[in-house]
Scaffold this motif. Structure first.
Motif, mmCIF file in Angstrom:
data_model
loop_
_atom_site.group_PDB
_atom_site.id
_atom_site.type_symbol
_atom_site.label_atom_id
_atom_site.label_comp_id
_atom_site.label_asym_id
_atom_site.label_seq_id
_atom_site.Cartn_x
_atom_site.Cartn_y
_atom_site.Cartn_z
ATOM 1 N N GLY A 179 0.811 -1.212 0.000
ATOM 2 C CA GLY A 179 0.000 0.000 0.000
ATOM 3 C C GLY A 179 0.840 1.255 0.000
ATOM 4 O O GLY A 179 0.514 2.240 -0.700
ATOM 5 N N THR A 183 0.924 4.149 -2.852
ATOM 6 C CA THR A 183 0.740 5.548 -2.467
ATOM 7 C C THR A 183 1.886 6.406 -2.981
ATOM 8 O O THR A 183 1.676 7.499 -3.534
ATOM 9 C CB THR A 183 0.629 5.662 -0.938
ATOM 10 O OG1 THR A 183 -0.466 4.860 -0.468
ATOM 11 C CG2 THR A 183 0.406 7.098 -0.518
ATOM 12 N N PHE A 209 -6.538 2.348 -4.083
ATOM 13 C CA PHE A 209 -6.053 1.014 -3.725
ATOM 14 C C PHE A 209 -4.924 1.115 -2.696
ATOM 15 O O PHE A 209 -4.833 0.293 -1.776
ATOM 16 C CB PHE A 209 -5.571 0.269 -4.981
ATOM 17 C CG PHE A 209 -6.644 -0.503 -5.668
ATOM 18 C CD1 PHE A 209 -7.034 -1.740 -5.203
ATOM 19 C CD2 PHE A 209 -7.283 0.010 -6.799
ATOM 20 C CE1 PHE A 209 -8.032 -2.459 -5.833
ATOM 21 C CE2 PHE A 209 -8.276 -0.697 -7.441
ATOM 22 C CZ PHE A 209 -8.663 -1.943 -6.956
ATOM 23 N N GLY A 210 -4.063 2.115 -2.860
ATOM 24 C CA GLY A 210 -2.996 2.318 -1.890
ATOM 25 C C GLY A 210 -3.537 2.577 -0.503
ATOM 26 O O GLY A 210 -3.059 2.009 0.488
ATOM 27 N N PHE A 213 -4.918 -0.724 1.044
ATOM 28 C CA PHE A 213 -3.870 -1.633 1.512
ATOM 29 C C PHE A 213 -3.160 -1.085 2.762
ATOM 30 O O PHE A 213 -2.808 -1.841 3.663
ATOM 31 C CB PHE A 213 -2.861 -1.908 0.401
ATOM 32 C CG PHE A 213 -3.295 -2.980 -0.545
ATOM 33 C CD1 PHE A 213 -3.186 -4.320 -0.198
ATOM 34 C CD2 PHE A 213 -3.825 -2.670 -1.793
ATOM 35 C CE1 PHE A 213 -3.593 -5.324 -1.066
ATOM 36 C CE2 PHE A 213 -4.230 -3.659 -2.672
ATOM 37 C CZ PHE A 213 -4.125 -4.994 -2.308
ATOM 38 N N VAL A 214 -2.951 0.229 2.809
ATOM 39 C CA VAL A 214 -2.320 0.829 3.989
ATOM 40 C C VAL A 214 -3.194 0.611 5.218
ATOM 41 O O VAL A 214 -2.706 0.185 6.281
ATOM 42 C CB VAL A 214 -2.062 2.337 3.773
ATOM 43 C CG1 VAL A 214 -1.727 3.026 5.098
ATOM 44 C CG2 VAL A 214 -0.916 2.536 2.792
ATOM 45 N N TRP A 273 -11.623 6.781 3.239
ATOM 46 C CA TRP A 273 -11.283 5.780 4.252
ATOM 47 C C TRP A 273 -12.285 5.680 5.394
ATOM 48 O O TRP A 273 -12.212 4.751 6.203
ATOM 49 C CB TRP A 273 -9.886 6.035 4.825
ATOM 50 C CG TRP A 273 -9.602 7.417 5.357
ATOM 51 C CD1 TRP A 273 -8.919 8.398 4.720
ATOM 52 C CD2 TRP A 273 -9.939 7.950 6.647
ATOM 53 N NE1 TRP A 273 -8.820 9.518 5.515
ATOM 54 C CE2 TRP A 273 -9.433 9.272 6.703
ATOM 55 C CE3 TRP A 273 -10.605 7.443 7.750
ATOM 56 C CZ2 TRP A 273 -9.590 10.085 7.825
ATOM 57 C CZ3 TRP A 273 -10.773 8.248 8.870
ATOM 58 C CH2 TRP A 273 -10.269 9.549 8.904
#
Length: 487
Positions: A179, A183, A209-210, A213-214, A273
């Motif tokens: 992630g 980013t 998507f980054g 995953f983060v 988020w």
């Protein structure tokens, strides 16, 4: 850039780094016989680091003067608040360790050094304002934690806990690193401020998507559902003082890091988020509550309690404003006190041979054999359940209030309803120790330090804790303001 200012801002980290290296040499020369001396010196180093970070919190440090090493590290009031909780939790895990490990003749000189390194990495996590600093701090904490989980080599459960934690932790680190790579690829920088600036005009699918995953990698570190699967096994298998460290210092560090990433790196894209955080919050509350109902091992129950409490804390994150952040910080301080008290009480549960008693069924009738310990354990359970007038209620009230004020009434309502489920398994423990027929198992004497820490924890979570609310309100609001000062 003023290097002298940067070196001054990282004085706590310098203190812990030098102390850990010096104590490692003492361990090499003195061997395990020097373990107690090294533990005392390690506690002193943590106290010194706490003294060094306190002025930044009391002075409400924020802004450019708190930034070090070209914006990769920040020593503001938010980081100071989290570090004080981290260093305090690490010091407690050192103080309570000798009495536990001595029963197994396993108190080794490396333990306090590893705890110092874990505290150092955790402190770096909450000060990180760059993806590279984030990863260095995270891995420093994680590598020490893997060894600590497997520290009791005479216990197969400890080895299993260390292996599971290592394998799943490596997987989570890989997800987080992927992630971070995404980013960086779409933002063109690893700086949180730069990432935020690059996303002001909108969010591409790759950057989204980054973010996913983060947050997935961070969810593992805070043991939020659905990335919680490692928590019960590791909490049960790891030595109890180590479990206390994982449940307090490591938890505070991971939550502080998550707040820093969410608000500073992705603050302008909170809508992207918030859905992830809302889902993780509700899933953690429900899974933590339902998973604990069938548990008979008190350490596994505390693991699910940890998952459940993380869900409540994440409600404050979902609000995505300073009030929600302040509520999270308030809850974290109360949670640390409750959890420290809970694991110290578990350490005091010993049979006549000095063996630990972890099965809840074997604690039956504890109120008749150890009334003081039973009262303390009952207070901790009631406080974790959020039952007034104990202080644990205030933490839940603040996050629900922040959600309602932030327009997330449905989230607050669902969280409140789900908290009723969690009350069941806490009350089950109280019912066993007060109303079941006495098993007459818990008989062992307790260490002085265990008694002192348990008493202090119980005083803090009692109604007397409300006397500290004006002071805590000021601290948490100052820390939250520092977190949002650059936005």
């Amino acid at each position: 850039m003023d290097w002298s200012q940067s070196l001054r801002l990282i004085a706590p980290e310098e203190t812990l780094s030098v102390a850990s290296l010096v104590l490692l040499l003492v361990a090499a020369w003195g061997g395990d016989k020097a373990a107690r001396l090294i533990s005392i010196l390690a506690v002193a180093a943590l106290v010194a680091a706490g003294v060094l970070v306190a002025p930044a919190l009391c002075g409400g440090a924020m802004g450019a003067e708190t930034s070090a090493f070209f914006g990769q590290f920040r020593a503001d009031a938010f980081a100071s608040y989290a570090k004080i909780l981290i260093y305090l939790s690490a010091a407690v895990s050192l103080v309570i360790a000798p009495a536990f490990f001595d029963r197994f003749k396993a108190m080794r000189a490396e333990y306090p050094v590893l705890v110092l390194l874990a505290a150092l990495g955790t402190g770096m996590m909450v000060s990180a304002t760059d993806l590279l600093t984030l990863y260095i701090g995270l891995e420093m904490n994680s590598l020490a934690a893997y060894v600590l989980a497997a520290f009791l080599r005479t216990d197969g459960r400890s080895a299993e806990a260390g292996l599971k934690y290592f394998v799943l932790g490596a997987l989570a680190s890989g997800i987080l690193l992927f992630g971070m790579s995404l980013t960086y690829g779409f933002a063109g920088t690893t700086s949180f401020a730069g990432i935020s600036a690059s996303m002001t005009q909108g969010l591409s699918n790759g950057a989204l998507f980054g973010i996913v995953f983060v947050f997935a990698g961070l969810a593992f570190k805070i043991s939020a559902a659905p990335f919680h699967m490692w928590t019960p096994d590791v909490y049960e298998g790891a030595p109890t003082p180590v479990t206390a460290l994982f449940a307090t210092a490591a938890k505070v560090g991971a939550l502080g890091l998550t707040m820093r990433v969410a608000f500073e790196a992705f603050g302008d894209q909170s809508a992207a988020w918030q859905q992830i955080v809302v889902f993780a919050a509700l899933a953690s509350i429900v899974i933590g509550a339902l998973g604990a109902i069938r548990q008979d091992n008190i350490k596994r129950l505390m693991a699910y309690s940890s998952i459940n409490n993380v869900g409540f804390i994440l409600i404050g994150l979902a609000v995505a404003n300073p009030e929600g952040a302040a509520a999270m910080l308030y809850y974290m301080a109360i949670y640390v006190a409750m959890t420290v008290g809970g694991f110290v009480a578990i350490l005091m549960l010993k049979d006549e041979n000095g063996e630990p008693v972890e099965e809840i069924s074997r604690m039956a009738g504890l109120s008749r054999t150890r009334p003081g310990l039973a009262l303390a354990l009952a207070m901790i359970m009631f406080s974790l359940a959020g039952i007034p007038p104990l202080f644990g209620f205030w933490g839940k009230f603040l996050v629900f209030k922040a959600a309602v004020d932030g327009g997330m009434v449905a989230l607050a309502a669902i969280g409140f309803a789900a908290s009723v489920i969690g009350a069941f398994y806490y009350l089950k423990v109280v019912k066993v120790i007060y109303f079941d027929e006495a098993a007459d198992v818990v008989k062992g004497e307790s260490d002085f330090w265990h008694k002192l820490i348990l008493v202090l924890s119980c005083v803090f979570i009692s109604p007397l804790g409300y006397l500290l609310t004006p002071w805590f309100d000021g601290l948490t609001r100052t820390a939250a303001a520092a977190l949002f000062s650059g936005l």
